[in-house]
Motif scaffolding. Sequence first.
Motif, PDB file in Angstrom:
ATOM      1  N   ALA A   1       0.705  12.733   0.924  1.00 37.49           N
ATOM      2  CA  ALA A   1       0.439  11.516   0.161  1.00 37.49           C
ATOM      3  C   ALA A   1       1.697  10.804  -0.318  1.00 37.49           C
ATOM      4  O   ALA A   1       1.602   9.806  -1.023  1.00 37.49           O
ATOM      5  N   GLY A   2       2.865  11.295   0.043  1.00 35.72           N
ATOM      6  CA  GLY A   2       4.097  10.635  -0.355  1.00 35.72           C
ATOM      7  C   GLY A   2       4.867  11.437  -1.386  1.00 35.72           C
ATOM      8  O   GLY A   2       4.691  12.645  -1.528  1.00 35.72           O
ATOM      9  N   ASP A   3       5.715  10.757  -2.120  1.00 36.18           N
ATOM     10  CA  ASP A   3       6.563  11.364  -3.142  1.00 36.18           C
ATOM     11  C   ASP A   3       6.179  10.801  -4.504  1.00 36.18           C
ATOM     12  O   ASP A   3       5.823   9.625  -4.623  1.00 36.18           O
ATOM     13  N   CYS A   4       6.281  11.644  -5.523  1.00 36.85           N
ATOM     14  CA  CYS A   4       6.004  11.212  -6.893  1.00 36.85           C
ATOM     15  C   CYS A   4       7.250  11.417  -7.740  1.00 36.85           C
ATOM     16  O   CYS A   4       7.840  12.493  -7.728  1.00 36.85           O
ATOM     17  N   SER A   5       7.630  10.367  -8.463  1.00 33.01           N
ATOM     18  CA  SER A   5       8.755  10.414  -9.389  1.00 33.01           C
ATOM     19  C   SER A   5       8.217  10.149 -10.786  1.00 33.01           C
ATOM     20  O   SER A   5       7.540   9.142 -11.013  1.00 33.01           O
TER      21      SER A   5
ATOM     22  N   LEU B   1       4.782   7.294 -13.737  1.00 32.55           N
ATOM     23  CA  LEU B   1       4.730   7.950 -12.431  1.00 32.55           C
ATOM     24  C   LEU B   1       4.739   6.898 -11.342  1.00 32.55           C
ATOM     25  O   LEU B   1       3.910   5.987 -11.346  1.00 32.55           O
ATOM     26  N   LEU B   2       5.685   7.024 -10.431  1.00 34.34           N
ATOM     27  CA  LEU B   2       5.759   6.192  -9.232  1.00 34.34           C
ATOM     28  C   LEU B   2       5.412   7.088  -8.054  1.00 34.34           C
ATOM     29  O   LEU B   2       6.043   8.132  -7.865  1.00 34.34           O
TER      30      LEU B   2
ATOM     31  N   TRP C   1       0.814  -1.215   0.000  1.00 35.99           N
ATOM     32  CA  TRP C   1       0.000   0.000   0.000  1.00 35.99           C
ATOM     33  C   TRP C   1       0.850   1.269   0.000  1.00 35.99           C
ATOM     34  O   TRP C   1       0.328   2.366  -0.166  1.00 35.99           O
ATOM     35  N   SER C   2       2.146   1.141   0.147  1.00 35.54           N
ATOM     36  CA  SER C   2       3.006   2.319   0.269  1.00 35.54           C
ATOM     37  C   SER C   2       3.460   2.868  -1.080  1.00 35.54           C
ATOM     38  O   SER C   2       4.140   3.895  -1.124  1.00 35.54           O
ATOM     39  N   ARG C   3       3.034   2.216  -2.181  1.00 35.48           N
ATOM     40  CA  ARG C   3       3.510   2.657  -3.492  1.00 35.48           C
ATOM     41  C   ARG C   3       2.626   2.126  -4.612  1.00 35.48           C
ATOM     42  O   ARG C   3       1.938   1.125  -4.452  1.00 35.48           O
ATOM     43  N   PHE C   4       2.664   2.814  -5.737  1.00 38.09           N
ATOM     44  CA  PHE C   4       2.066   2.311  -6.974  1.00 38.09           C
ATOM     45  C   PHE C   4       2.757   2.989  -8.149  1.00 38.09           C
ATOM     46  O   PHE C   4       3.403   4.028  -8.001  1.00 38.09           O
ATOM     47  N   THR C   5       2.621   2.383  -9.309  1.00 36.35           N
ATOM     48  CA  THR C   5       3.157   2.932 -10.549  1.00 36.35           C
ATOM     49  C   THR C   5       2.059   2.937 -11.593  1.00 36.35           C
ATOM     50  O   THR C   5       1.309   1.972 -11.707  1.00 36.35           O
ATOM     51  N   VAL C   6       1.970   4.042 -12.336  1.00 33.65           N
ATOM     52  CA  VAL C   6       1.085   4.120 -13.500  1.00 33.65           C
ATOM     53  C   VAL C   6       1.932   4.586 -14.685  1.00 33.65           C
ATOM     54  O   VAL C   6       2.830   5.411 -14.529  1.00 33.65           O
TER      55      VAL C   6
ATOM     56  N   ASP D   1      13.740  16.593  -6.843  1.00 31.47           N
ATOM     57  CA  ASP D   1      14.810  16.332  -7.799  1.00 31.47           C
ATOM     58  C   ASP D   1      14.263  16.565  -9.204  1.00 31.47           C
ATOM     59  O   ASP D   1      13.054  16.401  -9.444  1.00 31.47           O
ATOM     60  N   CYS D   2      15.114  16.948 -10.104  1.00 32.28           N
ATOM     61  CA  CYS D   2      14.759  17.076 -11.529  1.00 32.28           C
ATOM     62  C   CYS D   2      16.060  17.227 -12.285  1.00 32.28           C
ATOM     63  O   CYS D   2      17.018  17.795 -11.774  1.00 32.28           O
ATOM     64  N   ASN D   3      16.076  16.686 -13.490  1.00 33.14           N
ATOM     65  CA  ASN D   3      17.332  16.725 -14.240  1.00 33.14           C
ATOM     66  C   ASN D   3      17.260  17.578 -15.502  1.00 33.14           C
ATOM     67  O   ASN D   3      18.208  17.617 -16.280  1.00 33.14           O
ATOM     68  N   GLY D   4      16.127  18.247 -15.717  1.00 29.11           N
ATOM     69  CA  GLY D   4      15.999  19.107 -16.889  1.00 29.11           C
ATOM     70  C   GLY D   4      15.762  18.363 -18.182  1.00 29.11           C
ATOM     71  O   GLY D   4      15.660  18.978 -19.241  1.00 29.11           O
ATOM     72  N   THR D   5      15.646  17.038 -18.101  1.00 29.21           N
ATOM     73  CA  THR D   5      15.534  16.233 -19.321  1.00 29.21           C
ATOM     74  C   THR D   5      14.375  15.246 -19.283  1.00 29.21           C
ATOM     75  O   THR D   5      13.478  15.310 -20.116  1.00 29.21           O
ATOM     76  N   ASP D   6      14.409  14.318 -18.306  1.00 31.21           N
ATOM     77  CA  ASP D   6      13.446  13.217 -18.340  1.00 31.21           C
ATOM     78  C   ASP D   6      13.074  12.676 -16.964  1.00 31.21           C
ATOM     79  O   ASP D   6      12.454  11.624 -16.856  1.00 31.21           O
ATOM     80  N   PHE D   7      13.427  13.395 -15.892  1.00 28.01           N
ATOM     81  CA  PHE D   7      13.116  12.942 -14.532  1.00 28.01           C
ATOM     82  C   PHE D   7      12.678  14.130 -13.691  1.00 28.01           C
ATOM     83  O   PHE D   7      13.347  15.177 -13.681  1.00 28.01           O
ATOM     84  N   PHE D   8      11.564  13.944 -12.973  1.00 22.76           N
ATOM     85  CA  PHE D   8      10.951  15.018 -12.181  1.00 22.76           C
ATOM     86  C   PHE D   8      10.381  14.370 -10.924  1.00 22.76           C
ATOM     87  O   PHE D   8       9.573  13.453 -11.015  1.00 22.76           O
ATOM     88  N   LYS D   9      10.802  14.826  -9.733  1.00 22.83           N
ATOM     89  CA  LYS D   9      10.343  14.225  -8.480  1.00 22.83           C
ATOM     90  C   LYS D   9       9.877  15.319  -7.528  1.00 22.83           C
ATOM     91  O   LYS D   9      10.563  16.330  -7.361  1.00 22.83           O
TER      92      LYS D   9
END
Length: 167
Positions: free
Chosen positions: A96-100, A114-115, A6-11, A82-90
């Motif tokens: 409700a937790g963290d979204c990556s 999205l995780l 219950w602590s995580r999901f991915t779509v 976190d974010c890398n300016g290209t393809d990752f955004f957290k």
Amino acid sequence: MSSFDWSRFTVRININSNSIEQLYRAWATRGGIEYWFLRMSEYSQPNGSLRGDDEPVQKGDTYRWRWFGYGDEVTETGEILDCNGTDFFKFRFGEAGDCSVRIYPEQNELIVELLQDNIPTDEKAKEMWHIGCKTGWTFYLANMKSLFEGGIDLRNKNEQLQDMINA
């Protein structure tokens, strides 16, 4: 005892877009995220100044978000982790937790994944943030696909209509 986590999901969703950069900017700029997700977004730098509509966020920025279908009292605030300016955004998604968010090619298509993790696991959190957020992200990613591929916005913009899947 259930082994369900219950602590995580991915779509994930495939989106026919011009580029990974276009999909990244749809998350990491005010103008981008308001296009498919929010009615109002403010990204603030650590010194408190607001970023411009097309100015990408940076790690340590904060946000304030509001959705169509809800009054101004429904406001989410959080931090860009976190974010890398290209393809990752957290980002931290309130309580409700963290979204990556990762954007990458697979089978000649672009995938937005999205995780959401670090979700609390008490009974209220399971309902509100695991089930509720997963339902919400499923809709909003479908709306992102709809807008990028066909220009049709599926969001409910009528605040008087409540308990809608699209707001």
